[in-house]
Design a protein around this motif. Structure first.
Motif, PDB file in Angstrom:
ATOM      1  N   PHE A  79     -32.475  43.597  14.441  1.00  0.00           N
ATOM      2  CA  PHE A  79     -32.008  44.482  15.455  1.00  0.00           C
ATOM      3  C   PHE A  79     -31.781  45.645  14.363  1.00  0.00           C
ATOM      4  N   TRP A  82     -33.853  46.646  11.822  1.00  0.00           N
ATOM      5  CA  TRP A  82     -35.163  47.405  12.384  1.00  0.00           C
ATOM      6  C   TRP A  82     -34.801  48.525  12.260  1.00  0.00           C
ATOM      7  N   HIS A  88     -39.644  50.922  11.677  1.00  0.00           N
ATOM      8  CA  HIS A  88     -39.565  50.636  13.069  1.00  0.00           C
ATOM      9  C   HIS A  88     -40.284  49.766  13.561  1.00  0.00           C
ATOM     10  N   PRO A  90     -41.976  45.997  15.377  1.00  0.00           N
ATOM     11  CA  PRO A  90     -41.381  45.639  16.001  1.00  0.00           C
ATOM     12  C   PRO A  90     -41.608  43.786  16.103  1.00  0.00           C
ATOM     13  N   THR A 126     -39.298  46.010  20.233  1.00  0.00           N
ATOM     14  CA  THR A 126     -38.603  45.139  19.030  1.00  0.00           C
ATOM     15  C   THR A 126     -38.751  43.817  19.816  1.00  0.00           C
TER      16      THR A 126
END
Length: 257
Positions: A79, A82, A88, A90, A126
């Motif tokens: 994360f 990310w 960004h 998933p 995500t």
């Protein structure tokens, strides 16, 4: 109150934060122990609540905005990457992060279809792995059912059938297994549900969750969200929690009433 599950999730996060990684079996459990704090579980729970209650907002944008405001609060490596990535995208995660941020959906939604759709949307930026989506949906649906006054056995049957989780185990079964750090939805979510189903109150549920997963803050966050929806959040716990939360956090939670 309608937002009890959000307070229950955040209280679980704060209480569990002092025991993360080392686990809660090393000493008597103390609620709001010295050094505890809110973590990424709280920040992303509030990001979802903010998305739900701000008209025409985007969940990915909210997750990014809140995460970037608190960059050193304990995000997992994937994360964290990310957050700073260019596109960004998933990353096919089935980690328990999608489930720990889902409590506001169970408070906000007005029917089961809306619970499932909003939970899926909240996970996909995500956690687009099927287990990641399923974990968010299972937690939010359990909260919704608890708020609706559904019995524990009905919740057990509904969640087990819909998501193919084995909820026939007991807390004693979980406690007897090797005490490890579980971060996948398919481990954390069923175990948190079992801790709720085998509990006799909010505080008992929090303790049980921390005793079955060394990811104590997230286990307590997830289990605590469901327990608070079912039992209510004890006033003492809520009052103690308020000392850890900036006013902005409380303002977002109070939009869901």
């Amino acid at each position: 109150m309608k937002n009890d599950a959000i307070y229950g999730a955040i209280a679980g996060d704060v209480i569990g934060s002092s025991y993360e990684f080392k686990g809660a079996r090393i000493e008597p459990i103390e609620f709001f122990k010295y050094g505890c704090r809110f973590t990424d579980d709280t920040v992303l729970t509030l990001a979802v609540a903010d998305w739900l209650t701000e008209q025409n907002s985007d969940v990915q944008e909210k997750l990014l905005t809140w995460a970037q405001r608190y960059p050193r609060i304990g995000f997992g490596p994937s994360f964290a990457h990310w957050i700073v990535s260019e596109k960004h995208n998933p990353y096919n995660s089935c980690g328990n992060g999608s489930a720990m941020r889902a409590s506001a959906i169970g408070c906000y939604a007005t029917n089961e279809s809306e619970v499932l759709e909003l939970s899926k949307i909240s996970a996909l930026p995500t956690h687009n792995h099927p287990e990641g989506v399923k974990g968010a949906q299972a937690v939010a649906l359990a909260i919704f059912l608890a708020r609706e006054g559904v019995t524990k056995e009905e919740i057990r049957t509904k969640i087990a059938t819909k998501f193919n989780y084995n909820l026939n185990r007991t807390f004693e079964d979980l406690y007897s297994e090797k005490y490890e750090f579980h971060v996948l939805c398919q481990n954390t979510v069923p175990e948190a549900l079992i801790c709720f189903l085998d509990s006799n109150g909010y505080e008992d549920c929090i303790i049980k969750a921390m005793l079955t997963n060394k990811d104590t803050d997230t286990a307590a966050c997830i289990a605590g969200s469901i327990a608070a929806a079912y039992y209510g959040i004890p006033e003492k716990i809520k009052n103690q929690l308020n000392d850890y939360l900036p006013q902005r956090f409380k303002d977002v939670i109070e939009r869901i009433r």
